[in-house]
Design an enzyme around this catalytic site. Structure first.
Site, PDB file in Angstrom:
ATOM      1  N   HIS A  94     -71.832 -53.307  -1.745  1.00  0.00           N
ATOM      2  CA  HIS A  94     -72.909 -52.757  -2.432  1.00  0.00           C
ATOM      3  C   HIS A  94     -72.484 -52.067  -3.694  1.00  0.00           C
ATOM      4  O   HIS A  94     -73.216 -52.000  -4.706  1.00  0.00           O
ATOM      5  CB  HIS A  94     -73.455 -51.545  -1.720  1.00  0.00           C
ATOM      6  CG  HIS A  94     -74.916 -50.868  -2.042  1.00  0.00           C
ATOM      7  ND1 HIS A  94     -75.897 -51.803  -1.643  1.00  0.00           N
ATOM      8  CD2 HIS A  94     -75.345 -49.973  -2.239  1.00  0.00           C
ATOM      9  CE1 HIS A  94     -77.017 -51.214  -2.094  1.00  0.00           C
ATOM     10  NE2 HIS A  94     -76.600 -50.002  -2.528  1.00  0.00           N
ATOM     11  N   SER A 119     -80.011 -51.275  -6.056  1.00  0.00           N
ATOM     12  CA  SER A 119     -80.149 -50.709  -4.691  1.00  0.00           C
ATOM     13  C   SER A 119     -81.820 -50.102  -4.691  1.00  0.00           C
ATOM     14  O   SER A 119     -82.796 -51.052  -4.954  1.00  0.00           O
ATOM     15  CB  SER A 119     -79.697 -49.791  -4.461  1.00  0.00           C
ATOM     16  OG  SER A 119     -79.412 -49.385  -3.250  1.00  0.00           O
ATOM     17  N   ASP A 142     -72.471 -57.145   1.509  1.00  0.00           N
ATOM     18  CA  ASP A 142     -73.148 -55.972   1.080  1.00  0.00           C
ATOM     19  C   ASP A 142     -74.216 -55.460   2.593  1.00  0.00           C
ATOM     20  O   ASP A 142     -74.929 -56.248   2.760  1.00  0.00           O
ATOM     21  CB  ASP A 142     -74.200 -56.115   0.022  1.00  0.00           C
ATOM     22  CG  ASP A 142     -74.976 -54.848  -0.437  1.00  0.00           C
ATOM     23  OD1 ASP A 142     -75.020 -53.997   0.307  1.00  0.00           O
ATOM     24  OD2 ASP A 142     -75.250 -54.907  -1.525  1.00  0.00           O
TER      25      ASP A 142
END
Ligand SMILES: *[C@@H]1O[C@H](CO)[C@@H](O)[C@H](O)[C@H]1NC(C)=O
Ligand SMILES: *[C@@H]1O[C@H](CO)[C@@H](O)[C@H](O)[C@H]1NC(C)=O
Length: 396
Positions: free
Chosen positions: A372, A172, A339
């Site tokens: 995610h 991320s 995601d």
């Protein structure tokens, strides 16, 4: 004014782990238990060392090192790997599952010298040579500073300690800072290869709702800036308000915000809420929302040309040009079809920037069913993501 859903999606970008934690009134507990080594690593039967490094702008960052696998066997030529967590998380992100499923432990068992970074402002990294976290100036940074100071300090420290170039794994926000540094041709002299899980670079395609939300947040952000730390009281109150709206199910916040993660166990989710949200700065949140609104990857925008000139000697913020990443940097990218934060369209923009990358230096993996959090927590990530990642590291 905002409809609750768009506001929700906005806050989503930053973390609804925050909201879930607010709702369950849990607070992160690493320090209470005496640090990440003691609470999450040694308890699993691994040796662990707490380290400190000071950045060029004075932040004292904590790093955890897992120098050996469970067998405790030291091999001569261990290669270091540095793991960098995402927004509102800390090094615990890599330690939420059982050792045979959590990346940090798997890497240690596979013979790597594992180093876990913690961004400034998280529990392990609250020190500073002159500022206190109660001081607003302590929170005057965005991911520009994570890129310019935190990442180089961690790279240099691990390189100093081991005498080796590093493999890198980011999740991320930990992918954005690395890509930004590489685009400036920084860190590359210390880098062996980089694995980017749920890669974030462009954020402009996030969703029309996300964009509306970003506008709302940017409008309210100036008021929030006063308190600097994020999440803060106002945000928590906002989330509590949203959660009481009809049709909003906050018990499901994690999937509302990070997508329908396919493969999380309830014990890893419980562990996640025990260690998140970690604190970041409001300026960092604003910077990310600027990217959602503008669709660009550039430095923090101070808004007024004259203020930008003061910081950058130009009226608009300097751009991070992803096409400048040298073609021979070994990159492994893994992204998911579900995601919402590392959106497929945004990842495709990044891949377009990398279209001239040497083919034997770029591995791109697409997991249709992943959202995610699956990349760091899924019960099958060891097979579907980490095995290919290990093969990639062994090639470089
Ligand atoms: C540790 O290394 C020694 C010597 O190389 C070997 O005999 C032993 O089996 C190893 N132990 C484990 C648990 O891998
Ligand atoms: C790395 O080592 C050099 C040379 O000893 C030293 O000047 C520098 O401060 C060290 N950097 C870090 C981050 O440990």
């Amino acid at each position: 004014m905002a409809n609750p859903l768009s506001t929700l999606l906005l806050v989503a970008l930053l973390s609804l782990s925050a909201a879930a934690a607010t709702r369950t009134k849990l607070q992160p507990t690493n320090n209470v238990d005496g640090g990440i080594c003691k609470s999450l690593v040694e308890t699993q039967g691994y040796a662990c060392e707490e380290h400190k490094v000071t950045t060029a702008d004075g932040y004292v960052l904590g790093l955890q090192r897992i120098p050996a696998g469970r067998s405790g066997n030291e091999t001569a030529a261990k290669l270091p790997v540095l793991l960098q967590h995402g927004l509102l998380m800390d090094a615990s992100a890599w330690l939420l599952n059982e050792p045979d499923k959590a990346l940090a432990f798997i890497l240690a068992d596979e013979g790597f010298d594992v180093w876990l970074a913690n961004a400034r402002g998280t529990e392990s990294s609250r020190g500073h040579t002159s500022l206190s976290p109660n001081d607003p100036a302590y929170w005057d940074w965005s991911w520009d500073e994570l890129t310019a100071y935190d990442l180089p300090a961690a790279f240099q420290y691990v390189n100093n300690q081991t005498g080796q170039k590093l493999h890198y794994v980011g999740h991320s926000l930990g992918t954005l800072t690395a890509l930004a540094a590489f685009s400036q041709e920084k860190l590359l002299n210390l880098l062996r290869s980089a694995a980017l899980l749920s890669p974030i670079a462009y954020l402009g395609q996030i969703s029309p709702f996300g964009r509306t939300a970003a506008d709302i947040f940017l409008a309210q952000g100036l008021a929030l800036l006063r308190s600097q730390a994020f999440p803060n009281e106002q945000v928590n109150r906002l989330l509590d308000f949203i959660c009481t709206r009809p049709g909003i199910d906050c018990s499901n916040f994690l999937s509302v915000t990070t997508g329908p993660n396919c493969c999380l166990s309830s014990s890893s989710t419980d562990a996640l809420f025990k260690h998140t949200p970690q604190t970041t700065s409001t300026k960092n949140a604003l910077h990310l929302f600027q990217m959602v609104r503008k669709g660009t990857i550039e430095m923090y925008d101070y808004g007024l040309p004259i203020t930008n000139i003061k910081h950058y000697r130009q009226p608009t913020p300097p751009v991070y040009n992803m096409a400048n990443i040298p073609k021979d940097v070994p990159l492994f990218l893994s992204y998911g079809g579900r995601d919402p934060l590392s959106n497929v369209f945004d990842v495709n923009l990044l891949l377009d920037n990398l279209k001239d990358h040497y083919m034997d230096k770029l591995v791109v993996q697409f997991r249709e069913d992943y959202a995610h959090m699956d990349f760091i927590m899924a019960m099958n990530a060891n097979q579907v993501v980490y095995d290919p990642l290990l093969s990639f590291f062994r090639l470089h």
